[in-house]
Motif scaffolding. Sequence first.
Motif, PDB file in Angstrom:
ATOM      1  N   LEU A   1      49.966  40.306  38.500  1.00  0.00           N
ATOM      2  CA  LEU A   1      50.858  41.226  39.213  1.00  0.00           C
ATOM      3  C   LEU A   1      51.188  40.584  40.558  1.00  0.00           C
ATOM      4  CD1 LEU A   1      49.123  44.576  38.222  1.00  0.00           C
ATOM      5  CD2 LEU A   1      50.955  43.348  37.057  1.00  0.00           C
ATOM      6  N   ALA A   2      52.029  41.203  41.331  1.00  0.00           N
ATOM      7  CA  ALA A   2      52.441  40.610  42.602  1.00  0.00           C
ATOM      8  C   ALA A   2      51.223  40.037  43.323  1.00  0.00           C
ATOM      9  CB  ALA A   2      53.130  41.673  43.457  1.00  0.00           C
ATOM     10  N   PRO A   3      51.227  38.737  43.630  1.00  0.00           N
ATOM     11  CA  PRO A   3      50.020  38.074  44.119  1.00  0.00           C
ATOM     12  C   PRO A   3      49.525  38.619  45.446  1.00  0.00           C
ATOM     13  CG  PRO A   3      51.818  36.477  43.778  1.00  0.00           C
ATOM     14  CD  PRO A   3      52.368  37.832  43.477  1.00  0.00           C
ATOM     15  N   GLU A   4      50.426  39.197  46.233  1.00  0.00           N
ATOM     16  CA  GLU A   4      49.970  39.701  47.541  1.00  0.00           C
ATOM     17  C   GLU A   4      49.194  41.008  47.383  1.00  0.00           C
ATOM     18  OE1 GLU A   4      54.142  41.312  46.950  1.00  0.00           O
ATOM     19  OE2 GLU A   4      53.067  39.442  46.583  1.00  0.00           O
ATOM     20  N   ARG A   5      49.285  41.589  46.189  1.00  0.00           N
ATOM     21  CA  ARG A   5      48.664  42.893  46.009  1.00  0.00           C
ATOM     22  C   ARG A   5      47.134  42.769  46.017  1.00  0.00           C
ATOM     23  NH1 ARG A   5      50.965  46.645  41.312  1.00  0.00           N
ATOM     24  NH2 ARG A   5      49.112  47.919  41.036  1.00  0.00           N
ATOM     25  N   GLU A   6      46.516  43.596  46.820  1.00  0.00           N
ATOM     26  CA  GLU A   6      45.057  43.629  46.867  1.00  0.00           C
ATOM     27  C   GLU A   6      44.545  44.365  45.650  1.00  0.00           C
ATOM     28  OE1 GLU A   6      42.647  45.236  49.738  1.00  0.00           O
ATOM     29  OE2 GLU A   6      42.784  43.489  51.037  1.00  0.00           O
ATOM     30  N   GLY A   7      43.529  43.887  45.078  1.00  0.00           N
ATOM     31  CA  GLY A   7      42.979  44.652  43.977  1.00  0.00           C
ATOM     32  C   GLY A   7      42.159  43.784  43.052  1.00  0.00           C
ATOM     33  N   TYR A   8      41.758  44.371  41.959  1.00  0.00           N
ATOM     34  CA  TYR A   8      40.858  43.723  41.014  1.00  0.00           C
ATOM     35  C   TYR A   8      41.623  43.112  39.848  1.00  0.00           C
ATOM     36  CZ  TYR A   8      36.727  45.601  43.278  1.00  0.00           C
ATOM     37  OH  TYR A   8      35.729  45.850  44.172  1.00  0.00           O
ATOM     38  N   TRP A   9      41.106  42.028  39.349  1.00  0.00           N
ATOM     39  CA  TRP A   9      41.527  41.530  38.050  1.00  0.00           C
ATOM     40  C   TRP A   9      40.758  42.310  36.988  1.00  0.00           C
ATOM     41  CZ3 TRP A   9      44.763  37.569  36.086  1.00  0.00           C
ATOM     42  CH2 TRP A   9      45.598  37.015  37.062  1.00  0.00           C
ATOM     43  N   VAL A  10      41.470  42.744  35.961  1.00  0.00           N
ATOM     44  CA  VAL A  10      40.856  43.446  34.834  1.00  0.00           C
ATOM     45  C   VAL A  10      40.830  42.475  33.667  1.00  0.00           C
ATOM     46  CG1 VAL A  10      41.081  45.370  33.229  1.00  0.00           C
ATOM     47  CG2 VAL A  10      41.640  45.697  35.652  1.00  0.00           C
ATOM     48  N   ILE A  11      39.629  42.093  33.242  1.00  0.00           N
ATOM     49  CA  ILE A  11      39.489  41.035  32.223  1.00  0.00           C
ATOM     50  C   ILE A  11      38.834  41.616  30.979  1.00  0.00           C
ATOM     51  CG2 ILE A  11      38.500  38.767  31.733  1.00  0.00           C
ATOM     52  CD1 ILE A  11      38.632  38.183  34.740  1.00  0.00           C
TER      53      ILE A  11
ATOM     54  N   VAL B   1      35.702  44.058  31.105  1.00  0.00           N
ATOM     55  CA  VAL B   1      35.789  45.204  30.209  1.00  0.00           C
ATOM     56  C   VAL B   1      35.580  44.696  28.789  1.00  0.00           C
ATOM     57  CG1 VAL B   1      37.244  47.107  29.404  1.00  0.00           C
ATOM     58  CG2 VAL B   1      37.534  46.218  31.734  1.00  0.00           C
ATOM     59  N   GLY B   2      34.634  45.304  28.074  1.00  0.00           N
ATOM     60  CA  GLY B   2      34.396  44.848  26.706  1.00  0.00           C
ATOM     61  C   GLY B   2      34.363  46.010  25.742  1.00  0.00           C
TER      62      GLY B   2
ATOM     63  N   ALA C   1      38.951  54.689  30.783  1.00  0.00           N
ATOM     64  CA  ALA C   1      37.667  54.150  31.253  1.00  0.00           C
ATOM     65  C   ALA C   1      37.877  53.169  32.410  1.00  0.00           C
ATOM     66  CB  ALA C   1      36.920  53.469  30.098  1.00  0.00           C
ATOM     67  N   ILE C   2      38.943  52.381  32.348  1.00  0.00           N
ATOM     68  CA  ILE C   2      39.223  51.408  33.416  1.00  0.00           C
ATOM     69  C   ILE C   2      39.664  52.135  34.697  1.00  0.00           C
ATOM     70  CG2 ILE C   2      40.784  49.534  34.106  1.00  0.00           C
ATOM     71  CD1 ILE C   2      40.727  48.720  31.033  1.00  0.00           C
ATOM     72  N   ILE C   3      40.505  53.145  34.542  1.00  0.00           N
ATOM     73  CA  ILE C   3      40.936  53.925  35.711  1.00  0.00           C
ATOM     74  C   ILE C   3      39.730  54.632  36.341  1.00  0.00           C
ATOM     75  CG2 ILE C   3      42.319  55.938  36.441  1.00  0.00           C
ATOM     76  CD1 ILE C   3      44.407  55.029  34.300  1.00  0.00           C
ATOM     77  N   TYR C   4      38.857  55.151  35.495  1.00  0.00           N
ATOM     78  CA  TYR C   4      37.630  55.791  35.996  1.00  0.00           C
ATOM     79  C   TYR C   4      36.804  54.796  36.826  1.00  0.00           C
ATOM     80  CZ  TYR C   4      33.016  57.976  35.901  1.00  0.00           C
ATOM     81  OH  TYR C   4      31.802  58.498  36.258  1.00  0.00           O
TER      82      TYR C   4
END
Length: 327
Positions: free
Chosen positions: A24-34, A126-127, A311-314
């Motif tokens: 996503l936009a690289p400047e955006r702060e946040g987590y990678w969801v893998i 996330v698995g 579950a990811i949003i939680y």
Amino acid sequence: MPNQSRTVAYGRVHNLQIVSVTQLAPEREGYWVIFIHGGAWRDPAVTNNSFDATESILRDTPGLPIAGFASISYRLSAHPNHPQDPISTSPKDFRDAKHPNHIRDVEAALAFLQNTYSFGGRYILVGHSCGATLAFQVVMGAVSNHREQAFSGATENPEISVGVVSASPGPLPPPLTAQPTAIVGVAGIYDLRRLRDSHPDISAYREFIEGAFEADELLWDGVSPAQMAGSRGVEGGWKSGRLAVLAHSKEDELVDESQLEGMEESLRQWEKLEAQIPVQELSHRDRRVRVLPISGAHDEAWERGDQLAYAIIYALEQLREMGLAPQ
Ligand SMILES: N[C@@H](CC(=O)c1ccccc1NC=O)C(=O)O
């Protein structure tokens, strides 16, 4: 072009060594969801694409602190219903992986992602199903740290050496440079012996466990995140971890709830310890373990995507509450 997904190879040995990535936009702060998919280490119909429905729901949900998505394919074990001709099949397509191939591929994919996107510890693993096994194996001492060492198998007597858990014949992927801040296990398998014993009349359980790990039950225990305590387990291995979410549906017809119960017990030991992180980084070292009831059948979680997305949003909400994600 922003937000475009691409699929890249992280290994050269097999065509399943690929990962799909959306930055996503690289400047955006946040987590990678893998994401790490399930399919009992062997189902060729379940691949990195099984995150598509979930990813599209999350991309359409505004305001989430997410910097990118990745979904990992990894070498699979043989499946009796999908036979391959060893003569005419290219080795790059032939599915005969055995432990530790699956987990080493996941580690190699994580090293590739880290080298490319440098997100440090700002990622959530996330698995689903056996993907949840793999996610917790990434931070288990016995599987990731002591990778070439003789392993002491019995949980009750760790001094007895019974063999090697995970020595690899090939070159090892580099060790993780940063552990995930959070792990989300959905419909996870956490105790192999217990899974077999909970389904004594269905031979497929024993077959897919042996297909991936051979018949050595002490090895099964050694790679089961709910079985290994102390430094060999998640308890001692996941040093910088902050949040574990275990999601399970009562309607799951394939993985019973006792898997989650065993894992929760093991994570409660981990939760009591303080996270090991540099002093300057934050004001507290708290950890959280959360159990999240979800709905639907086993594979509906990823097929429909809504329960996996939930579950990811939680998990992201929990990280916000802990002061670990931007508001
Ligand atoms: N579709 C799989 C079965 C499967 O995925 C599965 C079956 C029982 C319990 C857990 C399963 N998957 C876990 O990753 C297969 O064809 O072997």
